[in-house]
Design a protein around this motif. Structure first.
Motif, short mmCIF file in Angstrom:
data_model
loop_
_atom_site.label_atom_id
_atom_site.label_comp_id
_atom_site.label_asym_id
_atom_site.label_seq_id
_atom_site.Cartn_x
_atom_site.Cartn_y
_atom_site.Cartn_z
N ALA A 40 0.83 -1.21 0.00
CA ALA A 40 0.00 0.00 0.00
C ALA A 40 0.86 1.26 0.00
O ALA A 40 0.53 2.25 -0.65
CB ALA A 40 -0.93 -0.01 1.21
N THR A 67 2.40 1.87 -3.52
CA THR A 67 1.39 2.19 -4.53
C THR A 67 0.51 3.37 -4.10
O THR A 67 -0.43 3.73 -4.80
CB THR A 67 0.49 0.96 -4.81
OG1 THR A 67 -0.17 0.57 -3.60
CG2 THR A 67 1.29 -0.19 -5.38
N ASP A 114 -1.70 3.58 -1.75
CA ASP A 114 -3.07 3.18 -1.49
C ASP A 114 -3.46 3.71 -0.11
O ASP A 114 -3.34 3.02 0.91
CB ASP A 114 -3.19 1.65 -1.56
CG ASP A 114 -4.62 1.17 -1.46
OD1 ASP A 114 -5.48 1.90 -0.93
OD2 ASP A 114 -4.87 0.03 -1.92
N SER A 162 2.59 10.85 -4.85
CA SER A 162 2.64 9.40 -5.09
C SER A 162 3.84 9.01 -5.95
O SER A 162 4.01 7.85 -6.29
CB SER A 162 1.34 8.94 -5.76
OG SER A 162 1.19 9.58 -7.01
#
Length: 127
Positions: A25, A28, A30, A68
């Motif tokens: 997570a 990525t 998330d 990100s």
């Protein structure tokens, strides 16, 4: 605590799954899973490489504002130790592509009714 309560295979397997789910997570970005794996409490603490975050609201705000890009990393020297059925410490070093700096991460996890949760975390970079 008796040593037979440390690193029980079934508990260690659960904790490894939670830790590597967190790692996936993280790289990525998330944020839903990252939020799920932190204890939703004002006493949760995350010390980062450049920030001190007190409480789940501050952690959420940091995660939602973070880029990100460039989150991939390689883990080395990962150590996960469980104590009884509901407490663990996870420690690892990490390296990101394009830099020689070594990062360090340590987390305290507690198994709650809703599953394994990070209650305290520390991330730092070697000088």
């Amino acid at each position: 605590m008796k040593t037979e309560h440390i690193d029980r295979p079934a508990i260690l397997a659960e904790m490894n799954a939670a830790f590597y789910r967190y790692e996936q997570a993280l790289i990525t970005n998330d944020t839903a899973v990252l939020d799920e794996l932190f204890w939703h409490d004002p006493r949760t603490v995350r010390f980062g490489a450049g920030e001190n975050l007190y409480g789940i609201d501050a952690i959420r705000a940091f995660r939602s504002a973070r880029s990100s890009q460039g989150l991939d990393r390689e883990l080395v020297n990962t150590t996960i130790t469980t104590f009884g059925d509901d407490m663990a410490v996870a420690s690892t070093e990490f390296r990101r592509e394009g830099t020689d700096r070594i990062g360090r991460q340590q987390q305290t996890w507690v198994k709650m009714a809703s599953g394994w949760k990070i209650v305290a975390a520390h991330v730092s970079l070697m000088i």
